[in-house]
Design a protein around this motif. Structure first.
Motif, PDB file in Angstrom:
ATOM      1  N   ALA A 254       9.510  -3.753  -1.308  1.00  0.00           N
ATOM      2  CA  ALA A 254       8.834  -4.676  -2.323  1.00  0.00           C
ATOM      3  C   ALA A 254       7.498  -5.283  -2.515  1.00  0.00           C
ATOM      4  N   CYS A 255       6.762  -5.110  -2.153  1.00  0.00           N
ATOM      5  CA  CYS A 255       5.293  -4.832  -2.535  1.00  0.00           C
ATOM      6  C   CYS A 255       5.040  -3.623  -3.092  1.00  0.00           C
ATOM      7  N   HIS A 256       5.288  -2.969  -2.368  1.00  0.00           N
ATOM      8  CA  HIS A 256       5.430  -1.519  -2.705  1.00  0.00           C
ATOM      9  C   HIS A 256       5.764  -0.764  -4.278  1.00  0.00           C
ATOM     10  N   TRP A 257       7.007  -1.495  -4.766  1.00  0.00           N
ATOM     11  CA  TRP A 257       7.473  -1.769  -5.546  1.00  0.00           C
ATOM     12  C   TRP A 257       7.289  -2.231  -7.318  1.00  0.00           C
ATOM     13  N   LEU A 258       6.632  -3.615  -6.736  1.00  0.00           N
ATOM     14  CA  LEU A 258       5.940  -4.132  -7.447  1.00  0.00           C
ATOM     15  C   LEU A 258       4.916  -4.137  -7.607  1.00  0.00           C
ATOM     16  N   HIS A 259       3.518  -3.219  -6.994  1.00  0.00           N
ATOM     17  CA  HIS A 259       2.446  -3.041  -7.033  1.00  0.00           C
ATOM     18  C   HIS A 259       1.903  -1.324  -7.060  1.00  0.00           C
ATOM     19  N   GLY A 260       2.970  -0.821  -6.167  1.00  0.00           N
ATOM     20  CA  GLY A 260       3.007   0.474  -6.827  1.00  0.00           C
ATOM     21  C   GLY A 260       1.669   1.446  -4.718  1.00  0.00           C
ATOM     22  N   THR A 261       1.810   0.223  -4.301  1.00  0.00           N
ATOM     23  CA  THR A 261       0.697   0.393  -3.403  1.00  0.00           C
ATOM     24  C   THR A 261       1.429  -0.500  -1.925  1.00  0.00           C
ATOM     25  N   LEU A 262       0.568  -0.155  -0.220  1.00  0.00           N
ATOM     26  CA  LEU A 262       1.202  -0.873   0.311  1.00  0.00           C
ATOM     27  C   LEU A 262      -0.274  -2.111   0.339  1.00  0.00           C
ATOM     28  N   ALA A 263      -1.295  -1.725  -0.299  1.00  0.00           N
ATOM     29  CA  ALA A 263      -2.381  -2.106   0.298  1.00  0.00           C
ATOM     30  C   ALA A 263      -2.819  -3.172  -0.099  1.00  0.00           C
ATOM     31  N   ALA A 264      -2.258  -4.247   0.239  1.00  0.00           N
ATOM     32  CA  ALA A 264      -2.307  -6.248  -0.291  1.00  0.00           C
ATOM     33  C   ALA A 264      -3.629  -6.317   0.687  1.00  0.00           C
ATOM     34  N   PRO A 265      -4.060  -7.517  -0.054  1.00  0.00           N
ATOM     35  CA  PRO A 265      -5.096  -8.400   0.499  1.00  0.00           C
ATOM     36  C   PRO A 265      -4.801  -9.335   1.420  1.00  0.00           C
ATOM     37  N   ARG A 266      -5.281  -9.839   3.005  1.00  0.00           N
ATOM     38  CA  ARG A 266      -5.349 -10.327   4.243  1.00  0.00           C
ATOM     39  C   ARG A 266      -4.012 -11.858   3.874  1.00  0.00           C
ATOM     40  N   SER A 267      -3.982 -12.117   2.207  1.00  0.00           N
ATOM     41  CA  SER A 267      -3.127 -13.616   2.271  1.00  0.00           C
ATOM     42  C   SER A 267      -2.596 -13.051   1.174  1.00  0.00           C
ATOM     43  N   ALA A 268      -1.860 -11.606   1.582  1.00  0.00           N
ATOM     44  CA  ALA A 268      -0.520 -11.554   0.514  1.00  0.00           C
ATOM     45  C   ALA A 268       0.747 -12.438   1.170  1.00  0.00           C
ATOM     46  N   ALA A 269       2.193 -12.651   0.208  1.00  0.00           N
ATOM     47  CA  ALA A 269       2.853 -12.424   1.193  1.00  0.00           C
ATOM     48  C   ALA A 269       3.508 -12.179  -0.282  1.00  0.00           C
ATOM     49  N   ILE A 270       5.042 -11.907   0.736  1.00  0.00           N
ATOM     50  CA  ILE A 270       6.231 -11.612  -0.156  1.00  0.00           C
ATOM     51  C   ILE A 270       7.442 -11.459   0.144  1.00  0.00           C
ATOM     52  N   LEU A 271       8.629 -12.264  -0.203  1.00  0.00           N
ATOM     53  CA  LEU A 271       9.897 -12.383   0.174  1.00  0.00           C
ATOM     54  C   LEU A 271       9.458 -13.195   1.652  1.00  0.00           C
ATOM     55  N   ASP A 272       8.450 -14.621   1.618  1.00  0.00           N
ATOM     56  CA  ASP A 272       8.681 -14.600   2.722  1.00  0.00           C
ATOM     57  C   ASP A 272       7.675 -14.926   3.983  1.00  0.00           C
ATOM     58  N   VAL A 273       7.406 -12.859   3.566  1.00  0.00           N
ATOM     59  CA  VAL A 273       6.612 -12.542   4.667  1.00  0.00           C
ATOM     60  C   VAL A 273       5.305 -12.142   4.292  1.00  0.00           C
ATOM     61  N   ARG A 274       4.606 -12.169   5.838  1.00  0.00           N
ATOM     62  CA  ARG A 274       2.781 -12.190   5.223  1.00  0.00           C
ATOM     63  C   ARG A 274       2.916 -10.581   5.038  1.00  0.00           C
ATOM     64  N   ILE A 275       2.460  -9.959   4.268  1.00  0.00           N
ATOM     65  CA  ILE A 275       2.599  -8.590   4.251  1.00  0.00           C
ATOM     66  C   ILE A 275       0.688  -8.699   3.928  1.00  0.00           C
ATOM     67  N   GLY A 276      -0.490  -9.037   4.237  1.00  0.00           N
ATOM     68  CA  GLY A 276      -1.936  -8.639   3.920  1.00  0.00           C
ATOM     69  C   GLY A 276      -1.638  -8.043   5.669  1.00  0.00           C
TER      70      GLY A 276
END
Length: 58
Positions: free
Chosen positions: A35-57
């Motif tokens: 979902a992160c990659h689909w939305l942002h085109g990358t897996l490089a997320a800031p430390r505080s990032a979360a998607i689908l209630d999962v911290r992905i930073g």
């Protein structure tokens, strides 16, 4: 794992029931990464990032 347990596990899997919590956690994390990659085109997320209630930073 005994034969009877293996048969029960196979039946659960055939029904689409996740009975292994480790497998479920991996599936949830993969869904969040996709979902992160689909939305942002990358897996490089800031430390505080979360998607689908999962911290992905990172």
């Amino acid at each position: 794992m005994g034969r009877e347990q293996a048969e029960r596990a196979a039946e659960l899997e055939a029904l689409g029931i996740g009975w292994d919590t480790a497998d479920a956690a991996i599936a949830t994390s993969l869904a969040a990464a996709r979902a992160c990659h689909w939305l942002h085109g990358t897996l490089a997320a800031p430390r505080s990032a979360a998607i689908l209630d999962v911290r992905i930073g990172q």
